[in-house]
Design an enzyme around this catalytic site. Structure first.
Site, PDB file in Angstrom:
ATOM      1  N   SER A 144       0.830  -1.202   0.000  1.00 12.64           N
ATOM      2  CA  SER A 144       0.000   0.000   0.000  1.00 12.64           C
ATOM      3  C   SER A 144       0.866   1.254   0.000  1.00 12.64           C
ATOM      4  O   SER A 144       2.067   1.196   0.251  1.00 12.64           O
ATOM      5  CB  SER A 144      -0.904   0.013   1.243  1.00 12.64           C
ATOM      6  OG  SER A 144      -0.118   0.080   2.430  1.00 12.64           O
ATOM      7  N   GLY A 181      -6.559   8.461  13.128  1.00 13.20           N
ATOM      8  CA  GLY A 181      -6.347   7.029  13.309  1.00 13.20           C
ATOM      9  C   GLY A 181      -4.941   6.760  13.821  1.00 13.20           C
ATOM     10  O   GLY A 181      -4.266   7.654  14.346  1.00 13.20           O
ATOM     11  N   HIS A 439       4.744  -9.270  40.729  1.00 13.24           N
ATOM     12  CA  HIS A 439       4.524  -7.971  41.379  1.00 13.24           C
ATOM     13  C   HIS A 439       5.868  -7.320  41.680  1.00 13.24           C
ATOM     14  O   HIS A 439       6.768  -7.981  42.169  1.00 13.24           O
ATOM     15  CB  HIS A 439       3.748  -8.180  42.690  1.00 13.24           C
ATOM     16  CG  HIS A 439       3.598  -6.922  43.504  1.00 13.24           C
ATOM     17  ND1 HIS A 439       2.676  -5.953  43.204  1.00 13.24           N
ATOM     18  CD2 HIS A 439       4.267  -6.487  44.613  1.00 13.24           C
ATOM     19  CE1 HIS A 439       2.767  -4.978  44.088  1.00 13.24           C
ATOM     20  NE2 HIS A 439       3.729  -5.274  44.949  1.00 13.24           N
TER      21      HIS A 439
END
Length: 462
Positions: A144, A181, A439
């Site tokens: 593209s 976008g 954690h």
């Protein structure tokens, strides 16, 4: 080999971007005799003009922000400005290293690489450099290019595309970005970090409009705090030159002026003049139409990547290319679930998601069958340390699997891997809640959100 008219490859690939080179590498690995034809550089848009260079610019912007904001962490640093040539050198070194590695991979897999502008000449051949390359199967992967609008001419100077923005020799003082976008918000984020006064113009009612509405609103809130301006819900009318920049007029008459206008309304397929229609390939608005196995209506031709109307993401191109190679090699293949593909927008803060939005879930399953839970990153220790704000939103079918994970916050793109497994393995909240997350990590927030959805919240309110 390409010059030998008697040679017939198992697979001839037109286009060496993400989809094309993935098919070449996997096909060769499976014993296919593969020819890969590329007019520019293997790696395509993603490596040279998309994913990689934009993320390098965003990281440079992140470093600039950290220097400006260092005192809040007890570190005294001085921000002296952006050295654009040095930023470009850093970006180009990243690209160059990956490009060399990819060239090495292509050579090591014994793929016949042909540099030149190819054109489909029949359902089983591609013409390139005055030679005809024959194949039992042809894969179209021509990618593209940036799109524009009727009457809006991209001149590469004041009105630019993302291609031009990546090689700018300066930081623009001000910029209007047409399109909110992924491409638009990533450039807005990077340029703001570099010191540009940015305004985004988006015709739809939210930034990143394909994301869950909650994610869009969180990003909009974060952009307001950063001083990134945006105008939503009104479409572009025209652009004209001023004495030293560009003026943009919207359909409601509102006007904006800036040094440059970045046209970021998306990317369109490269398919014109390449012989596709003449070979009988079915197309729609420039896209090549395919089935779930990436097959066109012509039995000897497949197509992948930005050329087909699926998600325009490099990792989608990889998966589609691999699917085609494995199908041609005789392996059992499974169609891609595009909802299960992770999506990341690498602005600050990051937006990451997998699965479907809450609105889509209600449409599919019924509003009374959908449960949504939001976990605020304010309750996550690592996020506190990083001083990032945001949320993790889970969308669940009532008493069933999690069908959407939507995250906003710095480094959320690094959490989308587990989210992908949760969606694709149709995990129940109680099953994820049983897993022990390290954690303090941001990944722990994903575990805590599932604990809450399973009815046993730890560091969040019932």
């Amino acid at each position: 080999m390409a010059n030998d008219a008697s040679t017939v490859f198992d697979l001839v690939i037109l286009g060496g971007g993400s989809g094309g080179y993935a098919a070449a590498l996997r096909g060769a690995q499976l014993g296919l005799d593969v020819a890969l034809i590329e007019k520019d550089k293997v790696g395509g848009t993603c490596l040279h003009k998309g994913c990689i260079p934009t993320k390098a610019l965003l990281h440079a912007g992140e470093i600039a922000d950290q220097a400006r904001e260092s005192e809040q962490f007890g570190v005294k640093a001085t921000f002296e400005g952006i050295d654009v040539p040095a930023v470009q050198k850093y970006k180009d070194e990243v690209i160059s290293g990956l490009y060399k590695g990819l060239q090495g991979l292509i050579a090591s897999r014994k793929v016949t690489y042909i540099e030149g502008e190819g054109r489909l000449s029949s359902p089983t051949s591609v013409d390139v450099n005055g030679q005809r390359v024959q194949g039992r199967h042809v894969l179209l992967a021509t990618g593209s290019v940036p799109k524009s609008l009727p009457g809006l001419t991209i001149d590469g100077d004041r009105i630019i595309s993302s291609d031009h923005a990546l090689v700018l020799d300066r930081v623009p003082k001000s910029a209007i970005i047409l399109g909110g976008g992924v491409i638009g918000v990533e450039f807005a984020s990077a340029w703001k970090s570099f010191g540009t006064d940015v305004t985004i113009v988006e015709g739809l009612k939210h930034l990143v409009p394909v994301e869950d509405e909650n994610s869009s609103k969180l990003l909009e809130r974060a952009f307001r705090k950063r001083g990134i301006k945006f105008n939503l819900g009104t479409f572009f009318e025209k652009a004209e030159y001023t004495q030293d920049g560009v003026k943009v007029t919207l359909a409601d008459g509102k006007e904006f002026e800036a040094e440059v206008l970045l046209v970021a309304i998306g990317r369109g397929p490269v398919s014109q003049g390449l012989g596709y229609e003449e070979a009988g390939v079915a197309m729609d608005r420039g896209y090549v139409l395919v089935d779930e196995y990436m097959r066109t209506n012509v039995p000897t031709i497949s197509a992948v990547g930005d050329l087909v109307p699926t998600l325009q993401l490099a990792h989608v191109g990889f998966a589609e290319g691999i699917l085609v190679a494995e199908r041609l090699a005789g392996l059992k293949t499974v169609p891609i679930d595009y909802d299960g593909v992770p999506r990341v927008t690498y602005c600050h803060p990051e937006v990451a998601s997998v699965g479907i939005t809450e609105a889509k879930a209600k449409e599919v399953y019924g509003a009374d069958k959908v449960v949504a839970l939001k976990y605020n990153l304010a309750g996550n220790g690592r996020s506190k340390i990083l001083k990032t704000a945001g949320e993790i939103k889970l969308v669940q079918v009532k008493d069933g699997a999690v069908v959407g994970v939507h995250m906003v916050g710095d480094r959320m793109g690094e959490q989308v891997g587990e989210a992908q497994l949760i969606y694709n393995w149709e995990a129940l909240p109680a099953e994820v809640a049983q897993l022990i997350h390290a954690h303090p990590t941001q990944n722990e927030a994903l575990g805590e959100a599932h604990l809450a959805l399973a009815g046993k919240p730890l560091h969040s309110h019932d």
